[in-house]
Design an enzyme around this catalytic site. Structure first.
Site, PDB file in Angstrom:
ATOM      1  N   CYS A 122     -57.188  30.200 -19.031  1.00  0.00           N
ATOM      2  CA  CYS A 122     -56.809  28.781 -18.930  1.00  0.00           C
ATOM      3  C   CYS A 122     -57.551  27.905 -19.937  1.00  0.00           C
ATOM      4  O   CYS A 122     -57.205  26.735 -20.114  1.00  0.00           O
ATOM      5  CB  CYS A 122     -57.020  28.264 -17.519  1.00  0.00           C
ATOM      6  SG  CYS A 122     -56.189  29.252 -16.280  1.00  0.00           S
ATOM      7  N   HIS A 255     -57.326  20.745 -18.163  1.00  0.00           N
ATOM      8  CA  HIS A 255     -56.530  21.868 -17.667  1.00  0.00           C
ATOM      9  C   HIS A 255     -55.988  21.526 -16.285  1.00  0.00           C
ATOM     10  O   HIS A 255     -56.692  21.001 -15.432  1.00  0.00           O
ATOM     11  CB  HIS A 255     -57.386  23.131 -17.600  1.00  0.00           C
ATOM     12  CG  HIS A 255     -56.698  24.248 -16.890  1.00  0.00           C
ATOM     13  ND1 HIS A 255     -55.422  24.666 -17.230  1.00  0.00           N
ATOM     14  CD2 HIS A 255     -57.084  25.013 -15.838  1.00  0.00           C
ATOM     15  CE1 HIS A 255     -55.069  25.647 -16.418  1.00  0.00           C
ATOM     16  NE2 HIS A 255     -56.049  25.879 -15.561  1.00  0.00           N
ATOM     17  N   ASN A 285     -50.024  25.427 -12.250  1.00  0.00           N
ATOM     18  CA  ASN A 285     -51.006  25.847 -13.254  1.00  0.00           C
ATOM     19  C   ASN A 285     -50.318  26.811 -14.228  1.00  0.00           C
ATOM     20  O   ASN A 285     -49.969  27.925 -13.857  1.00  0.00           O
ATOM     21  CB  ASN A 285     -52.183  26.526 -12.541  1.00  0.00           C
ATOM     22  CG  ASN A 285     -53.285  26.961 -13.483  1.00  0.00           C
ATOM     23  OD1 ASN A 285     -53.105  26.980 -14.699  1.00  0.00           O
ATOM     24  ND2 ASN A 285     -54.421  27.325 -12.916  1.00  0.00           N
TER      25      ASN A 285
HETATM   26  N1  ACO Z   1     -50.560  28.571   2.494  1.00  0.00           N
HETATM   27  C1  ACO Z   1     -51.130  28.442   3.704  1.00  0.00           C
HETATM   28  N2  ACO Z   1     -52.379  28.827   3.964  1.00  0.00           N
HETATM   29  C2  ACO Z   1     -53.090  29.365   2.974  1.00  0.00           C
HETATM   30  C3  ACO Z   1     -52.559  29.534   1.687  1.00  0.00           C
HETATM   31  C4  ACO Z   1     -51.228  29.124   1.459  1.00  0.00           C
HETATM   32  N3  ACO Z   1     -50.629  29.232   0.265  1.00  0.00           N
HETATM   33  N4  ACO Z   1     -53.499  30.099   0.913  1.00  0.00           N
HETATM   34  C5  ACO Z   1     -54.584  30.274   1.666  1.00  0.00           C
HETATM   35  N5  ACO Z   1     -54.341  29.839   2.914  1.00  0.00           N
HETATM   36  C6  ACO Z   1     -55.225  29.838   4.076  1.00  0.00           C
HETATM   37  C7  ACO Z   1     -56.330  30.854   3.976  1.00  0.00           C
HETATM   38  O1  ACO Z   1     -55.876  32.125   4.385  1.00  0.00           O
HETATM   39  C8  ACO Z   1     -57.346  30.285   4.910  1.00  0.00           C
HETATM   40  O2  ACO Z   1     -56.964  30.608   6.232  1.00  0.00           O
HETATM   41  P1  ACO Z   1     -58.080  30.970   7.322  1.00  0.00           P
HETATM   42  O3  ACO Z   1     -58.909  29.733   7.453  1.00  0.00           O
HETATM   43  O4  ACO Z   1     -57.246  31.291   8.497  1.00  0.00           O
HETATM   44  O5  ACO Z   1     -58.829  32.124   6.752  1.00  0.00           O
HETATM   45  C9  ACO Z   1     -57.186  28.781   4.740  1.00  0.00           C
HETATM   46  O6  ACO Z   1     -55.891  28.591   4.152  1.00  0.00           O
HETATM   47  C10 ACO Z   1     -58.228  28.169   3.852  1.00  0.00           C
HETATM   48  O7  ACO Z   1     -58.330  28.946   2.680  1.00  0.00           O
HETATM   49  P2  ACO Z   1     -59.325  28.579   1.534  1.00  0.00           P
HETATM   50  O8  ACO Z   1     -59.207  29.564   0.432  1.00  0.00           O
HETATM   51  O9  ACO Z   1     -60.681  28.321   2.103  1.00  0.00           O
HETATM   52  O10 ACO Z   1     -58.701  27.190   1.100  1.00  0.00           O
HETATM   53  P3  ACO Z   1     -59.239  26.146   0.073  1.00  0.00           P
HETATM   54  O11 ACO Z   1     -59.311  24.823   0.677  1.00  0.00           O
HETATM   55  O12 ACO Z   1     -60.425  26.659  -0.681  1.00  0.00           O
HETATM   56  O13 ACO Z   1     -58.028  26.057  -0.936  1.00  0.00           O
HETATM   57  C11 ACO Z   1     -57.457  26.804  -3.123  1.00  0.00           C
HETATM   58  C12 ACO Z   1     -57.663  27.196  -1.679  1.00  0.00           C
HETATM   59  C13 ACO Z   1     -56.287  25.847  -3.225  1.00  0.00           C
HETATM   60  C14 ACO Z   1     -57.147  28.053  -3.952  1.00  0.00           C
HETATM   61  C15 ACO Z   1     -58.739  26.126  -3.631  1.00  0.00           C
HETATM   62  O14 ACO Z   1     -59.865  26.926  -3.374  1.00  0.00           O
HETATM   63  C16 ACO Z   1     -58.688  25.823  -5.065  1.00  0.00           C
HETATM   64  O15 ACO Z   1     -57.933  24.999  -5.492  1.00  0.00           O
HETATM   65  N6  ACO Z   1     -59.522  26.452  -5.860  1.00  0.00           N
HETATM   66  C17 ACO Z   1     -59.495  26.251  -7.277  1.00  0.00           C
HETATM   67  C18 ACO Z   1     -58.887  27.406  -7.849  1.00  0.00           C
HETATM   68  C19 ACO Z   1     -57.784  27.100  -8.783  1.00  0.00           C
HETATM   69  O16 ACO Z   1     -57.217  26.053  -8.886  1.00  0.00           O
HETATM   70  N7  ACO Z   1     -57.513  28.138  -9.502  1.00  0.00           N
HETATM   71  C20 ACO Z   1     -56.514  28.116 -10.459  1.00  0.00           C
HETATM   72  C21 ACO Z   1     -56.826  29.130 -11.440  1.00  0.00           C
HETATM   73  S1  ACO Z   1     -58.357  28.851 -12.113  1.00  0.00           S
HETATM   74  C22 ACO Z   1     -58.227  27.760 -13.228  1.00  0.00           C
HETATM   75  O17 ACO Z   1     -57.178  27.531 -13.722  1.00  0.00           O
HETATM   76  C23 ACO Z   1     -59.472  27.070 -13.574  1.00  0.00           C
END
Ligand code: ACO
Length: 328
Positions: A122, A255, A285
């Protein structure tokens, strides 16, 4: 700067998204048929993403890259024959080799010059832009095409709801020309390979077989924290390098991974939300394509104008990150 010194100036941009738009509701319905639960509400609240463009199965990165590149050339009023450097940033190349940049060169009908790919996930576009800037400043290129292009849908595990809802396909491109007028003012690139595990697609084709895991894997929370800290530090460093105050930046083009990352970042830097270009709601993304797609969207809708000071930022797998500061 001495008058003989060349700046790399952005003289055109282009963006291309495959026509199929998949809304969160459509994606949730599709996943539900395989007993995978997600919803528009969850995706919007956690990421700000509302839809993504997904390429047809026979569409490759070089096809998207060529379309974006042609639009950028048209915008710049430059012919393919004038281009002496093509850099494609991608993590989803058409082939192991030749590079996607060589395929784009052939598609455009450009001949000679250099063409190669940059792999920084990215952060790829920012890495490629900084590289092209260095070529132009050194007098080794006069007209460069810098492209970020991805078919990220091809490396997603569509049974992993934690990642498959986050990404989309697309391509963005800019044309850089050697100029006496200020263009790219400063660039700052970083990597921390010890963090490879938090975001990787650790597979390959070897001895005729896929080895390792060919799908993207991510520790979302670790990526979130590192991304905000790294981008904030990089923004300050690139401004310092250019002798520019953060407050003088007209547009932040970061990004596009997640609206929440962008909100944290702008707050940390004290940059008002109105100055932050956001396309992640519509594009999701698109990895290396996200920054040039966002830049192109904001140039075409008239927000980013000639003379504006723009900071572009990338962050992603590697772990990699960086910033480029440019006078448009
Ligand atoms: N739909 C519904 N529930 C979901 C989904 C989904 N698509 N995905 C995960 N969950 C659930 C999980 O299973 C978890 O359930 P549990 O509590 O029963 O175990 C719950 O939601 C919380 O999951 P987390 O991973 O803790 O959720 P978080 O608030 O951290 O959000 C996310 C996840 C959106 C990925 C976040 O961590 C994030 O945005 N991180 C940044 C990563 C990113 O944007 N990466 C892109 C690539 S990297 C880059 O480009 C820099």
């Amino acid at each position: 700067m001495e008058s003989s010194m060349s700046y790399a100036k952005i003289v055109g941009s282009g963006g291309y998204l495959p026509p199929r738009i998949v809304s969160n509701d459509e994606l949730a319905a599709e996943l539900a048929t395989r007993q995978i639960a997600t919803s528009d509400t969850w995706i919007v609240e956690r990421t700000g993403i509302r839809q993504r463009h997904i390429a047809a199965p026979d569409v490759t990165t070089s096809m998207l890259a060529t379309k974006a590149a042609q639009l950028a050339l048209d915008d710049a009023g430059v012919t393919a024959a004038e281009v002496d450097l093509i850099i494609v940033a991608t993590s989803t190349p058409d082939f192991i080799f030749p590079s996607t940049a060589c395929l784009v060169q052939a598609n455009l009908g450009a001949k000679g010059g250099a063409a190669f790919d940059v792999q920084a996930v990215c952060s790829g576009f920012v890495y490629a832009l900084a590289t092209a800037d260095a070529f132009i400043q050194a007098g080794r290129s006069r007209v460069a095409l810098v492209i970020g292009a991805e078919v990220f849908s091809s490396i997603l595990d569509w049974s992993d709801r934690g990642t498959c809802v986050l990404f989309g396909d697309g391509a963005g491109a800019v044309v850089l020309k050697a100029s006496e007028e200020p263009g790219v003012l400063a660039a700052q690139l970083n990597a921390d390979g010890s963090q490879m595990k938090i975001l990787c697609a650790a597979g390959n084709v070897m001895h005729g077989k896929v080895v390792g895991d060919p799908f993207l894997r991510m520790d979302g929370q670790a990526v979130f924290k590192l991304a905000v800290t790294a981008l904030a530090r990089s923004a300050k460093e690139v401004c310092q390098q250019a002798g520019i105050d953060l407050a003088d930046i007209d547009w932040l083009v970061p990004h596009q991974a997640n609206v929440r990352i962008l909100n944290f970042l702008s707050r940390k830097l004290g940059i008002p939300d109105e100055k932050v270009i956001i396309t992640v709601d519509k594009h999701a993304n698109t990895s290396a394509a996200s920054v040039p797609l966002a830049l192109d969207a904001a140039r075409r809708d008239g927000r980013i104008k000639s003379g504006d000071l723009v900071m572009m930022q990338g962050v992603g797998g590697g772990f990699t990150w960086g910033s480029v500061l440019a006078r448009m």
